[in-house]
Design an enzyme around this catalytic site. Sequence first.
Site, mmCIF file in Angstrom:
data_model
loop_
_atom_site.group_PDB
_atom_site.id
_atom_site.type_symbol
_atom_site.label_atom_id
_atom_site.label_comp_id
_atom_site.label_asym_id
_atom_site.label_seq_id
_atom_site.Cartn_x
_atom_site.Cartn_y
_atom_site.Cartn_z
ATOM 1 N N ASN A 1 19.919 -51.014 20.668
ATOM 2 C CA ASN A 1 20.611 -49.788 21.054
ATOM 3 C C ASN A 1 19.542 -48.740 21.311
ATOM 4 O O ASN A 1 18.406 -48.892 20.879
ATOM 5 C CB ASN A 1 21.600 -49.340 19.986
ATOM 6 C CG ASN A 1 20.942 -48.719 18.773
ATOM 7 O OD1 ASN A 1 20.022 -49.308 18.191
ATOM 8 N ND2 ASN A 1 21.386 -47.552 18.376
ATOM 9 N N HIS B 1 14.306 -46.214 28.558
ATOM 10 C CA HIS B 1 14.372 -47.295 27.577
ATOM 11 C C HIS B 1 13.013 -47.530 26.904
ATOM 12 O O HIS B 1 11.978 -47.407 27.536
ATOM 13 C CB HIS B 1 14.843 -48.589 28.245
ATOM 14 C CG HIS B 1 16.255 -48.515 28.713
ATOM 15 N ND1 HIS B 1 17.314 -48.889 27.924
ATOM 16 C CD2 HIS B 1 16.790 -48.087 29.881
ATOM 17 C CE1 HIS B 1 18.445 -48.713 28.592
ATOM 18 N NE2 HIS B 1 18.152 -48.227 29.780
#
Length: 181
Positions: free
Chosen positions: A33, A44
């Site tokens: 997550n 990310h």
Amino acid sequence: MARFTSEELEAARDRVVPDVVADGLRVLFCGINPGLMTAATGHHFARPGNRFWPVLHRSGFTPRLLKPAEQGELLSYGLGITNVVARPTARADELTPEEYREGGRLLALKVERLRPRMLAVVGVTAYRAAFDDRKAQVGPQPRTIGDTRVWVLPNPSGLNAHWTAETMAEEFRRLREAAEA
């Protein structure tokens, strides 16, 4: 890398980090997550100390070391990134078993729609929880999602002391070679 106050990082808990995806990728990497730094930046694996980007390069997936802000370049290499659970947290242990199971269900639907050659779940504990497979180990899995083969990779977090950058890169390299075969 921008510096964030604790208040800014806490506010990141409410942000959605967009996937970097396209149809028919070679490999769709799937993190656990978003961390708060990832949510704050929108990139990310953005936390300093996370080894995802260096290991991706060391393993031969990318011709140079990409920065998190360059994540869009992954698509040109047939690579993408998503997460098992969309909710940002400071630590993965803040996630509930229900979130993992629902994340696994939604991930399977996403994979069926996008049809990547390989799904690479980054973190064996997340894979086990999301797909109710308590015995899964790092490496190729017997499970497929449609025609997509599934591989579990070690978690690149700097907190994962069981894997060095070199041993992690070797596992990523094994995945790359399998995806190219």
